[in-house]
Design an enzyme around this catalytic site. Structure first.
Site, PDB file in Angstrom:
ATOM      1  N   LYS A   1      35.971  41.559  50.069  1.00 39.48           N
ATOM      2  CA  LYS A   1      36.107  40.714  49.045  1.00 39.48           C
ATOM      3  C   LYS A   1      34.891  39.732  48.969  1.00 39.48           C
ATOM      4  O   LYS A   1      34.118  39.519  48.050  1.00 39.48           O
ATOM      5  CB  LYS A   1      37.207  40.255  48.779  1.00 39.48           C
ATOM      6  CG  LYS A   1      37.275  38.932  47.596  1.00 39.48           C
ATOM      7  CD  LYS A   1      37.126  39.609  46.184  1.00 39.48           C
ATOM      8  CE  LYS A   1      36.780  38.773  44.940  1.00 39.48           C
ATOM      9  NZ  LYS A   1      36.696  39.180  43.907  1.00 39.48           N
TER      10      LYS A   1
ATOM     11  N   CYS B   1      33.670  32.473  41.175  1.00 38.62           N
ATOM     12  CA  CYS B   1      33.878  33.541  42.248  1.00 38.62           C
ATOM     13  C   CYS B   1      32.680  33.541  42.979  1.00 38.62           C
ATOM     14  O   CYS B   1      32.477  33.196  44.108  1.00 38.62           O
ATOM     15  CB  CYS B   1      34.314  35.059  41.573  1.00 38.62           C
ATOM     16  SG  CYS B   1      35.574  34.975  40.573  1.00 38.62           S
TER      17      CYS B   1
END
Ligand code: SAJ
Length: 432
Positions: free
Chosen positions: A215, A269
């Site tokens: 991720k 993010c």
């Protein structure tokens, strides 16, 4: 689902990831309990409404709440699967803060029974899922936990990061492939069965640490590629080249795909996750750190360049086009556009107007600056300088005839046919 009925699945954290996930699972037929620490969020969703903007989410939530498949609460209840989707911000000095994950884990631990599955979806530093496991083991010595028992464990713990794009969350939640990292292969298999219930993309199993790193790597990869585009844009300015033209031509090469420059990288993010890697491998993560610096530096560069243009024209009204962190969304968190607009509003006050079709009012920070929120037509009629900060479709569609006479600093390249303002100034001089 009546208030007494036991949920099949608890989703903890009802934000941009947790709420759509809870709603999609509920649509697949499971009874879902959504849990959040914020009473306003819990009440809003219980009334079939939503507190965030996301394509098609309102109708979906309304439907699953009215059918009784999704209900909400401030408190966890026993269930078979627990999905944790809480924030993982960083603190001073870019140190990852996993306290919300550990708090959620503590609450989950109190509800666990043999057979339960716990999945972490929050972007997390490598090793976080093991920390959750250790915490559960400490809080529930009665349970055999994976990796710490030679027998068949009572519960399964896995990490399965979300990878959905804001604006396309519902579509990507179903169709994207998923990496499912188990504390043990058995944990991964258990979590896989759960995800197969609502994901159409391929679900690939691995270990928890690899899934955690995957991720972070995905977002660091994008950050690095955007940094390349942003660095090119600054170089192109210095060399008096049109960066959009250069990128367009370079991308005709079959193995080149340069991303788009902009006023910097925003959101919660891409501008955050690379720091989790840097924190774990400070000396080694050189490129990743440089990319962060380049992208953060681009925001200041755009502010400075815009200020220089405005300072040369103290009587002209300025339209800052957009506040969102990217196109067609109402999310202003960590937004480079908002930062630039605020810098300019603080320096030039009432000379600055802001156009943001996704805002009903200006964010609080602008209150003492004198800058105003105006609509697009007002800007086209009354502003002479345009600072393009967000590539909203509604901005892109303004025809050249309505903006040909404007001085434009187009940080997103949304108007490729716009005369460059230096040339335009020259043209006007020659014409007069
Ligand atoms: N940006 C550019 N140029 C580009 C692309 C993006 O300047 O060519 C800027 C955007 O304007 C924005 C920022 O980068 O300010 C991030 O936007 P984004 O669309 O690249 O990504 P996010 O933050 O909306 O979502 C990302 C996605 N990650 C990747 O594409 C690798 C998404 O799939 C993740 O699920 C999400 O982060 C997340 O939650 O981690």
């Amino acid at each position: 689902m009546s208030l007494q009925e036991k949920p099949d699945i608890c989703v903890i954290g009802l934000g941009y990831i947790g709420l759509p996930t809870a709603a999609i699972i509920a649509r697949s037929g499971s009874k879902v309990l959504g849990v959040d620490v914020n009473p306003a969020v819990v009440e809003t969703i219980a009334a079939g409404k939503i507190h965030i903007e996301e394509v098609d989410l309102d109708g979906l939530v309304k439907g699953v709440v009215s059918r009784g498949n999704l209900r909400t609460s401030l408190q966890l209840e026993p269930s078979d699967v627990f999905v944790i989707a809480v924030p993982t911000p960083f603190t001073e000095g870019h140190v990852p803060d996993i306290s919300y994950v550990l708090e959620a884990t503590t609450n989950v631990a109190a509800c666990l029974k043999p057979g339960d599955i716990i999945v972490l979806e929050s972007t997390s530093p490598v090793g976080t899922t093991e920390k959750m496991r250790d915490l559960i083991s400490k809080l529930r010595p009665d349970l055999k936990v994976p990796g710490l028992t030679s027998e068949i464990p009572d519960i399964a713990i896995a990490y399965c990061p979300e990878r959905v794009l804001p604006g396309k969350i519902l579509e990507e939640l179903i169709n994207n492939d998923r990496s499912i990292g188990g504390i043990t292969p058995r944990c991964a298999r258990k979590a896989l069965t759960f995800y197969k219930g609502f994901v159409r993309g391929e679900c690939v199993t691995t270990d928890a640490r690899s899934a955690e790193m995957t991720k972070l790597v995905e977002n660091a990869y994008r950050d690095l590629n955007i940094a390349f585009a942003n660095e090119l844009s600054v170089i192109a300015d210095k060399m008096e080249l049109d960066v959009w033209e250069v990128i367009k031509l370079a991308n005709r090469h079959p193995r080149v795909n340069i991303l788009q420059p902009g006023p910097g990288v925003g959101g919660h993010c891409i501008a955050v996750d690379p720091w989790f890697i840097i924190h774990s491998a400070k000396d080694e993560a050189k490129l990743i750190k440089t990319a962060r610096d380049v992208n953060d530096g681009k925001v200041d560069y755009v502010s400075k360049k815009s200020a220089e243009l405005i300072a040369k024209h103290p009587t002209k009204r300025v339209a800052c086009m957009g506040l969102a962190f990217k196109a067609n969304i109402d999310d202003f968190r960590e937004s480079p556009a908002k930062k630039v607009a605020l810098d300019l509003a603080q320096e030039f006050g009432a000379q600055i107007d802001i156009v943001e079709p996704f805002a009903a009012e200006l964010p609080e920070e602008f209150s003492s600056t004198g800058a105003k929120l105006i609509d697009l037509d007002d800007a086209i009629e009354n502003c002479e300088i345009f600072i393009n900060l967000v590539d909203h479709d509604v901005f892109k569609s303004i025809p050249l005839a309505e903006r040909a006479q404007k001085m434009v600093y187009d940080t997103r390249g949304i108007w490729p046919d716009q005369p460059r303002y230096e040339d335009q100034a020259l043209d006007l001089k020659l014409a007069s």
